[in-house]
Write a protein that holds these residues in place. Structure first.
Motif, PDB file in Angstrom:
ATOM      1  N   LEU A  59      32.099  57.280  -7.724  1.00  0.00           N
ATOM      2  CA  LEU A  59      32.156  58.315  -8.761  1.00  0.00           C
ATOM      3  C   LEU A  59      31.045  59.349  -8.568  1.00  0.00           C
ATOM      4  CD1 LEU A  59      33.600  58.756 -11.771  1.00  0.00           C
ATOM      5  CD2 LEU A  59      31.315  58.161 -12.508  1.00  0.00           C
ATOM      6  N   VAL A  60      29.806  58.863  -8.483  1.00  0.00           N
ATOM      7  CA  VAL A  60      28.669  59.778  -8.370  1.00  0.00           C
ATOM      8  C   VAL A  60      28.679  60.463  -6.999  1.00  0.00           C
ATOM      9  CG1 VAL A  60      26.158  59.965  -8.479  1.00  0.00           C
ATOM     10  CG2 VAL A  60      27.369  58.441 -10.060  1.00  0.00           C
ATOM     11  N   GLY A  61      29.099  59.714  -5.976  1.00  0.00           N
ATOM     12  CA  GLY A  61      29.214  60.319  -4.644  1.00  0.00           C
ATOM     13  C   GLY A  61      30.218  61.460  -4.649  1.00  0.00           C
ATOM     14  N   GLY A  62      31.361  61.242  -5.293  1.00  0.00           N
ATOM     15  CA  GLY A  62      32.378  62.293  -5.392  1.00  0.00           C
ATOM     16  C   GLY A  62      31.830  63.508  -6.116  1.00  0.00           C
ATOM     17  N   TYR A  63      31.079  63.252  -7.155  1.00  0.00           N
ATOM     18  CA  TYR A  63      30.483  64.357  -7.915  1.00  0.00           C
ATOM     19  C   TYR A  63      29.534  65.163  -7.043  1.00  0.00           C
ATOM     20  CZ  TYR A  63      28.313  66.846 -11.834  1.00  0.00           C
ATOM     21  OH  TYR A  63      27.861  67.823 -12.684  1.00  0.00           O
ATOM     22  N   GLN A  64      28.683  64.434  -6.330  1.00  0.00           N
ATOM     23  CA  GLN A  64      27.617  65.103  -5.564  1.00  0.00           C
ATOM     24  C   GLN A  64      28.145  65.859  -4.347  1.00  0.00           C
ATOM     25  OE1 GLN A  64      23.443  63.783  -6.233  1.00  0.00           O
ATOM     26  NE2 GLN A  64      24.316  61.828  -5.509  1.00  0.00           N
ATOM     27  N   GLN A  65      29.354  65.544  -3.931  1.00  0.00           N
ATOM     28  CA  GLN A  65      29.948  66.343  -2.851  1.00  0.00           C
ATOM     29  C   GLN A  65      30.084  67.802  -3.279  1.00  0.00           C
ATOM     30  OE1 GLN A  65      33.663  64.764  -1.464  1.00  0.00           O
ATOM     31  NE2 GLN A  65      32.759  62.793  -0.884  1.00  0.00           N
ATOM     32  N   VAL A  66      30.240  68.011  -4.586  1.00  0.00           N
ATOM     33  CA  VAL A  66      30.443  69.366  -5.105  1.00  0.00           C
ATOM     34  C   VAL A  66      29.184  69.906  -5.767  1.00  0.00           C
ATOM     35  CG1 VAL A  66      31.771  70.735  -6.769  1.00  0.00           C
ATOM     36  CG2 VAL A  66      32.910  68.946  -5.424  1.00  0.00           C
ATOM     37  N   ARG A  67      28.509  69.039  -6.499  1.00  0.00           N
ATOM     38  CA  ARG A  67      27.295  69.469  -7.208  1.00  0.00           C
ATOM     39  C   ARG A  67      26.246  68.355  -7.129  1.00  0.00           C
ATOM     40  NH1 ARG A  67      25.107  68.493 -12.151  1.00  0.00           N
ATOM     41  NH2 ARG A  67      23.425  69.961 -12.567  1.00  0.00           N
ATOM     42  N   PRO A  68      25.309  68.455  -6.188  1.00  0.00           N
ATOM     43  CA  PRO A  68      24.275  67.411  -6.065  1.00  0.00           C
ATOM     44  C   PRO A  68      23.419  67.347  -7.317  1.00  0.00           C
ATOM     45  CG  PRO A  68      24.348  68.802  -4.099  1.00  0.00           C
ATOM     46  CD  PRO A  68      25.204  69.474  -5.138  1.00  0.00           C
ATOM     47  N   LEU A  69      23.072  66.138  -7.694  1.00  0.00           N
ATOM     48  CA  LEU A  69      22.221  65.943  -8.868  1.00  0.00           C
ATOM     49  C   LEU A  69      20.765  66.213  -8.513  1.00  0.00           C
ATOM     50  CD1 LEU A  69      23.715  62.598 -10.272  1.00  0.00           C
ATOM     51  CD2 LEU A  69      24.045  64.915 -11.164  1.00  0.00           C
ATOM     52  N   SER A  70      20.026  66.757  -9.464  1.00  0.00           N
ATOM     53  CA  SER A  70      18.584  66.898  -9.271  1.00  0.00           C
ATOM     54  C   SER A  70      17.930  65.534  -9.448  1.00  0.00           C
ATOM     55  CB  SER A  70      18.015  67.883 -10.299  1.00  0.00           C
ATOM     56  OG  SER A  70      18.054  67.292 -11.587  1.00  0.00           O
ATOM     57  N   ALA A  71      16.681  65.424  -9.005  1.00  0.00           N
ATOM     58  CA  ALA A  71      15.955  64.159  -9.161  1.00  0.00           C
ATOM     59  C   ALA A  71      15.833  63.808 -10.638  1.00  0.00           C
ATOM     60  CB  ALA A  71      14.565  64.268  -8.517  1.00  0.00           C
ATOM     61  N   ALA A  72      15.632  64.814 -11.486  1.00  0.00           N
ATOM     62  CA  ALA A  72      15.485  64.553 -12.924  1.00  0.00           C
ATOM     63  C   ALA A  72      16.798  64.052 -13.529  1.00  0.00           C
ATOM     64  CB  ALA A  72      15.022  65.827 -13.635  1.00  0.00           C
ATOM     65  N   GLU A  73      17.907  64.619 -13.102  1.00  0.00           N
ATOM     66  CA  GLU A  73      19.209  64.161 -13.612  1.00  0.00           C
ATOM     67  C   GLU A  73      19.461  62.714 -13.203  1.00  0.00           C
ATOM     68  OE1 GLU A  73      21.538  67.511 -11.947  1.00  0.00           O
ATOM     69  OE2 GLU A  73      22.454  67.628 -13.953  1.00  0.00           O
ATOM     70  N   ARG A  74      19.172  62.447 -11.928  1.00  0.00           N
ATOM     71  CA  ARG A  74      19.363  61.096 -11.397  1.00  0.00           C
ATOM     72  C   ARG A  74      18.521  60.095 -12.186  1.00  0.00           C
ATOM     73  NH1 ARG A  74      20.391  58.059  -6.482  1.00  0.00           N
ATOM     74  NH2 ARG A  74      18.566  56.698  -6.500  1.00  0.00           N
ATOM     75  N   ALA A  75      17.255  60.478 -12.434  1.00  0.00           N
ATOM     76  CA  ALA A  75      16.345  59.575 -13.149  1.00  0.00           C
ATOM     77  C   ALA A  75      16.801  59.348 -14.590  1.00  0.00           C
ATOM     78  CB  ALA A  75      14.936  60.152 -13.138  1.00  0.00           C
ATOM     79  N   ALA A  76      17.491  60.336 -15.150  1.00  0.00           N
ATOM     80  CA  ALA A  76      17.907  60.230 -16.557  1.00  0.00           C
ATOM     81  C   ALA A  76      19.189  59.422 -16.748  1.00  0.00           C
ATOM     82  CB  ALA A  76      18.094  61.635 -17.143  1.00  0.00           C
ATOM     83  N   LEU A  77      19.890  59.130 -15.650  1.00  0.00           N
ATOM     84  CA  LEU A  77      21.211  58.505 -15.781  1.00  0.00           C
ATOM     85  C   LEU A  77      21.244  57.234 -16.652  1.00  0.00           C
ATOM     86  CD1 LEU A  77      23.158  58.916 -12.406  1.00  0.00           C
ATOM     87  CD2 LEU A  77      23.672  59.939 -14.629  1.00  0.00           C
ATOM     88  N   PRO A  78      20.293  56.295 -16.476  1.00  0.00           N
ATOM     89  CA  PRO A  78      20.378  55.085 -17.325  1.00  0.00           C
ATOM     90  C   PRO A  78      20.291  55.408 -18.815  1.00  0.00           C
ATOM     91  CG  PRO A  78      18.936  54.683 -15.454  1.00  0.00           C
ATOM     92  CD  PRO A  78      19.241  56.157 -15.447  1.00  0.00           C
ATOM     93  N   LEU A  79      19.401  56.327 -19.181  1.00  0.00           N
ATOM     94  CA  LEU A  79      19.273  56.676 -20.589  1.00  0.00           C
ATOM     95  C   LEU A  79      20.526  57.410 -21.088  1.00  0.00           C
ATOM     96  CD1 LEU A  79      16.951  56.502 -22.832  1.00  0.00           C
ATOM     97  CD2 LEU A  79      16.858  58.992 -22.515  1.00  0.00           C
ATOM     98  N   LEU A  80      21.016  58.326 -20.254  1.00  0.00           N
ATOM     99  CA  LEU A  80      22.224  59.065 -20.648  1.00  0.00           C
ATOM    100  C   LEU A  80      23.427  58.130 -20.794  1.00  0.00           C
ATOM    101  CD1 LEU A  80      21.858  62.199 -18.306  1.00  0.00           C
ATOM    102  CD2 LEU A  80      21.367  62.082 -20.772  1.00  0.00           C
ATOM    103  N   ALA A  81      23.515  57.158 -19.879  1.00  0.00           N
ATOM    104  CA  ALA A  81      24.640  56.221 -19.941  1.00  0.00           C
ATOM    105  C   ALA A  81      24.525  55.331 -21.177  1.00  0.00           C
ATOM    106  CB  ALA A  81      24.680  55.366 -18.666  1.00  0.00           C
TER     107      ALA A  81
END
Lengths: 319, 319
Positions: free
Chosen positions: B247-269
Motif C-alpha cells: 500500500l505505502v509502496g504504491g503510494y510512494q511511487q507517485v508521491r514519496p512521503l517526507s520523513a516527518a510524514e513517515r514518522a507520524a504514521l503510527p500516531l495517524l493510524a
C-alpha cells in the motif's frame, strides 16, 4: 429490502464459470425483495439478476418457481427466466445458499397507480392464468384459508398492540371465510402477490411481471381478488370502482369470469385482505421497528377487509 | 444499505427532463451506501447512479463533493462525475431531497482483500492527492482530532455496553492523540473513507474510486493511515505487513512521503482507528439491532487501535 448474504469474489467467479454470460462488470445489491438477497449483475454480455434464496424460502419450492418462469416465458408471458448453466441446471449453490441467475426485465413499477395501469394488469393476469394451465408441477397455497387460523393464533395475544379489539374483529371474519370459502371454482397456478412493485411498465405499457415466489395452485379468481386489494384502493384507503372495472374488464378480455366466480369476488377479496393482514400483522409484531425488512402496515389491509365485508355482490365493486 | 425515499413516477420524469440522457428503462434501489438513497438508473442511453441526499449529509457540503468529483475526473482520476442538467446545475431537488445523477463506474469491490489490491489502492490514493491539490473549495474535516472528544462524550456513559472499561481505555488514547497530533504535515483534499467497498476493480485492475461524501481537507498522510486500517488487517484482526508495504509502496511511487510524514504514521493510524471506532460506537449505541443501517462492529477498530498503540515507528509496519 435487503442483501443478507455477501458473495466473495472467488465464489462469484466460480459460480459464473458455470454460465456463458461473460465477465462480471459490476454486481450491486438491490434494495428490493423482502425475502431474498438480490444482486443486479452486469457482465460483458448484458444485465442479469442474481438471487440467493434466504431462509424464508423453502428450497423444495424453488424448482416450482423456476420451472414456472421457464414455462410462462416460453408461452410469451413477460416474466424473468432462469438461466441454465452448462450442466442444464438453473438452480445451484452460492455462498451456501440456493442461488439462480435470472434475466433482467426493463421497466419501472408504478409508484402511483393510475386507472390506465389497471386494465393491462388484469389482462396480463388472465394471460398468466391461461399460459400456466398446462404447467405440470403443483404447489399448494400455504397462505390460503386453511393457513389463516394458525397465523391468527400466532398473533392473537398481541394483536391489540396494532389496534384495540383487532383479534375480536377478525374472529368473525375468519369464521365467515372458513364457512363460506368456495371449493368448486376454476383453479390453476396463480401469482398470488401481484402488487404494484411486481408489475413493470415501460413507456406506459406493461413490460413485465416479476417475483413469482408466492406462486401456487389456488382459485384463479382469488388472484383477481388479490389485485382488487393491491390496485384499486387509493392512498386514503377509499375504493376506486373505475380501477376495479378496468382491472376486471382487462382480465375478462382474455378469460371471462363465470357467474359463480363473479359472485364469489366479495368473499375472495375479503379473504385476500385477511391473508395480507395476517402476514403483515405477524411481521409487524415480530420485526423490530426500523429493521432491514421494511414493515408494511396491517391497518391498510384492515381497511380493505372492512370494505369487502360491506359488499354484497360484485355490483358493489361497480362491476 | 438503504433506500429511504421512494421517487414517484411523475417526479422522476420531471427530474430527468432536465437531462439529456434518454428515457428511463429501470430504476432499482441499491442496498449500498449507508447515508443516502441510491438508485441504479438505466436509460436508453446508459446506466447512471441517482442519489438522493438524506439527512445525515449537510446540503451545504454537496457543492464541495460534486465539484471535487468533477475536478478529479477532469484530471484522470477514475471517479464518478455528476451530470450537469440543461441549466448547467449538477445539484437539484427530487422528492424534497437534494439529488444528483452521477456516472456509473464498472467494477466490483473486493470482498476479500489480497496483497495485489493494496499497491493499486496506494497509487490511486496518491494520484487523488496530487490531482486535488489545485481544487479551490475547502471543507474542514469535522471527524478529525478536534471532533473526537465530543463524539466520545456522546457515547461515554454507555460505552461499557460494547466492552467493559472501554471509555477508560480510550481516555488515555484520546489524550495522547490530542497532545501529539501533528500540525505541520502536508495537507490537502483527502478521501477520508477509502475502505474496500469504495474501491472498484475490474479484471484485477483498479477501475474506480467512489463515495466522496467524507472528502475534506486534512493531512495527506492521514488518508494513508485510514487505508492502513481499512486494507491491511486480516479478518482475524492481525496486521499484514506485506499489505502495508504494498500500500505505502504504491503510494510512494507517485508521491514519496517526507520523513516527518513517515514518522507520524503510527500516531495517524491510531487516530484513524479512533475516528472509526468512535463513529461506529455512536451508531452501535444509537441504532436498534437489525436496523436498516447495518451496524459495523466498533470492536474491530479497537483491535486496530491497540495494535497501532504498540507501534513505535513506521518500521513496526514493515515499512
Amino acid at each position: 429490502m435487503a442483501v443478507y448474504t455477501e458473495v466473495a469474489d472467488d465464489q462469484l467467479d466460480a459460480f459464473l464459470a458455470e454460465y456463458d454470460i461473460g465477465e462480471p462488470q459490476s454486481c450491486k445489491g438491490i434494495a428490493e425483495g423482502v425475502e431474498n438477497s438480490n444482486y443486479m449483475l452486469a457482465t460483458t454480455r448484458g444485465t442479469y439478476f442474481l438471487t440467493l434464496y434466504e431462509k424464508r424460502v423453502d428450497p423444495r419450492d424453488l424448482p416450482f418457481f423456476l420451472g414456472l418462469m421457464d414455462h410462462l416465458a416460453a408461452r410469451g408471458i413477460p416474466c424473468p427466466t432462469p438461466l441454465h448453466g452448462r450442466d442444464g441446471r438453473a438452480l445451484r449453490t452460492l455462498a451456501d445458499r440456493p442461488a439462480a441467475i435470472i434475466t433482467f426485465l426493463p421497466g419501472l413499477w408504478p409508484r402511483r397507480i393510475l386507472v390506465d395501469h389497471c386494465g393491462p394488469v388484469g389482462t396480463a393476469l388472465a394471460r398468466l392464468h391461461l399460459a400456466a394451465s398446462d404447467f405440470a408441477q403443483k404447489r399448494p397455497n400455504a397462505l390460503s384459508v386453511a393457513g389463516w387460523r394458525p397465523l391468527m393464533d400466532a398473533s392473537r395475544e398481541r394483536a391489540h398492540e396494532v389496534a384495540p379489539g383487532l383479534a375480536d374483529e377478525l374472529r368473525t371474519d375468519l369464521a365467515a371465510l372458513e364457512r363460506d370459502w368456495p371449493a368448486d371454482l376454476p383453479a390453476g397456478v396463480i401469482h398470488a402477490d401481484l402488487f404494484q412493485d411486481n408489475v413493470l411498465f415501460l413507456h406506459d405499457k406493461l413490460s413485465g411481471l416479476i417475483d413469482f415466489y408466492f406462486a401456487c395452485n389456488d382459485l384463479l379468481a382469488y388472484d383477481i381478488a388479490v389485485c382488487l386489494n393491491a390496485w384499486c384502493f387509493e392512498p386514503d384507503r377509499s375504493f376506486n370502482v373505475t380501477k376495479a372495472r378496468a382491472l376486471v374488464g382487462g382480465y375478462q378480455q382474455v378469460r371471462p369470469l363465470s357467474a359463480a366466480e363473479r359472485a364469489a369476488l366479495p368473499l375472495l377479496a375479503r379473504g385476500a385482505a385477511m391473508r395480507f393482514l395476517l402476514t403483515r400483522l405477524y411481521d409487524w409484531l415480530h420485526t423490530p421497528p426500523g429493521a432491514m425488512v421494511k414493515r408494511k402496515d396491517p391497518m391498510e389491509c384492515l381497511a380493505w377487509l372492512r370494505f369487502h365485508r360491506s359488499i354484497a355482490s360484485a355490483d358493489g365493486y361497480g362491476l
